[in-house]
Design a protein around this motif. Structure first.
Motif, mmCIF file in Angstrom:
data_model
loop_
_atom_site.group_PDB
_atom_site.id
_atom_site.type_symbol
_atom_site.label_atom_id
_atom_site.label_comp_id
_atom_site.label_asym_id
_atom_site.label_seq_id
_atom_site.Cartn_x
_atom_site.Cartn_y
_atom_site.Cartn_z
ATOM 1 N N ASP A 70 0.988 -1.302 -0.377
ATOM 2 C CA ASP A 70 0.298 -0.322 -0.166
ATOM 3 C C ASP A 70 1.039 1.342 0.060
ATOM 4 O O ASP A 70 0.666 2.517 -0.917
ATOM 5 N N THR A 74 0.961 4.723 -2.561
ATOM 6 C CA THR A 74 0.550 5.227 -2.461
ATOM 7 C C THR A 74 1.535 6.502 -2.706
ATOM 8 O O THR A 74 1.378 7.323 -3.431
ATOM 9 N N THR A 79 -3.063 5.537 -6.442
ATOM 10 C CA THR A 79 -4.914 5.854 -6.144
ATOM 11 C C THR A 79 -5.188 7.522 -6.790
ATOM 12 O O THR A 79 -5.859 6.870 -6.731
ATOM 13 N N ASN A 85 -8.413 3.884 -6.456
ATOM 14 C CA ASN A 85 -8.361 4.129 -5.876
ATOM 15 C C ASN A 85 -10.247 3.578 -5.388
ATOM 16 O O ASN A 85 -10.440 3.108 -4.055
ATOM 17 N N ARG A 86 -10.783 3.131 -5.647
ATOM 18 C CA ARG A 86 -12.636 2.532 -5.525
ATOM 19 C C ARG A 86 -12.174 1.272 -5.239
ATOM 20 O O ARG A 86 -12.883 0.637 -4.777
ATOM 21 N N ASN A 87 -11.110 0.037 -5.908
ATOM 22 C CA ASN A 87 -11.538 -1.536 -5.873
ATOM 23 C C ASN A 87 -10.089 -1.400 -4.832
ATOM 24 O O ASN A 87 -9.051 -1.834 -5.102
ATOM 25 N N ASN A 88 -10.259 -1.584 -3.465
ATOM 26 C CA ASN A 88 -9.508 -2.113 -2.395
ATOM 27 C C ASN A 88 -9.356 -4.130 -2.801
ATOM 28 O O ASN A 88 -8.087 -3.580 -2.164
ATOM 29 N N ASP A 89 -9.490 -4.545 -3.180
ATOM 30 C CA ASP A 89 -9.929 -6.115 -3.471
ATOM 31 C C ASP A 89 -9.080 -6.592 -3.645
ATOM 32 O O ASP A 89 -8.273 -7.787 -3.787
#
Length: 186
Positions: A70, A74, A79, A85-89
């Motif tokens: 992560d 960043t 992101t 940014n929207r798909n954390n999985d």
């Protein structure tokens, strides 16, 4: 007189033997290995690697690399790409490097999810996101849109195929890699 005859024959023998010995020769047809052509002047900015970005490429590359931390995502401002940014999985992976200098890189970043797979051509300068373009997309559930790309001779062609209401449409967007950046040519 026998001595003179003997000396004359001896001299002739020595002279004839010297004439049969190998003489140094000049090769007028040198081998290609021994002569190198002058090197062509190199461009100040090398080009992008040629490749086709499709399902086979994506699946081959994404298996070989680990998910980015992560903190790396960043630090590279990845992101800023909405899908990341929207798909954390989904796993974010750098799957290829197309061009690099001391301060810049153009890389392929994959977003490997369960139902959607995508890849972005990402231009990073001084470890910060400068530009990105989606170069691959496959929806493994609905199959309504697909994106494939080709890079050849510093030209990027992105083909988006959409299936909706029984109609298939294709849109091609072209870019040229010139002076260290991607420039839209449509």
């Amino acid at each position: 007189m026998f001595k003179v005859f003997f000396i004359a024959v001896s001299c002739l023998t020595i002279i004839s033997c010297n004439n049969n010995s190998p003489q140094p020769t000049v090769n007028n047809n040198p081998s290609k290995d021994s002569v190198t052509a002058p090197e062509k002047p190199k461009d100040t900015i090398a080009g992008l690697k040629d490749l086709t970005i499709n399902e086979a490429y994506y699946e081959q590359k994404v298996k070989k690399v680990k998910k980015l931390a992560d903190s790396t995502i960043t630090s590279l401002s990845l992101t800023d790409i909405e899908d990341i940014n929207r798909n954390n999985d989904a796993a974010v992976k750098i799957i290829d490097t197309l061009w690099t200098t001391d301060t810049e890189q153009i890389i392929i970043v994959a977003l490997d999810g369960e139902s959607e797979m995508s890849a972005y051509l990402v231009h990073v300068k001084n470890k910060r996101l400068k530009q990105f373009e989606q170069v691959y997309y496959a929806d493994v559930v609905e199959y309504f849109m697909q994106v494939n790309s080709t890079i050849k001779d510093n030209q990027l062609s992105i083909v988006t195929t959409t299936d909706a209401d029984g109609k298939t449409t294709k849109k091609t967007t072209n870019f040229l890699f010139k002076d260290g950046s991607l420039q839209k040519v449509n």
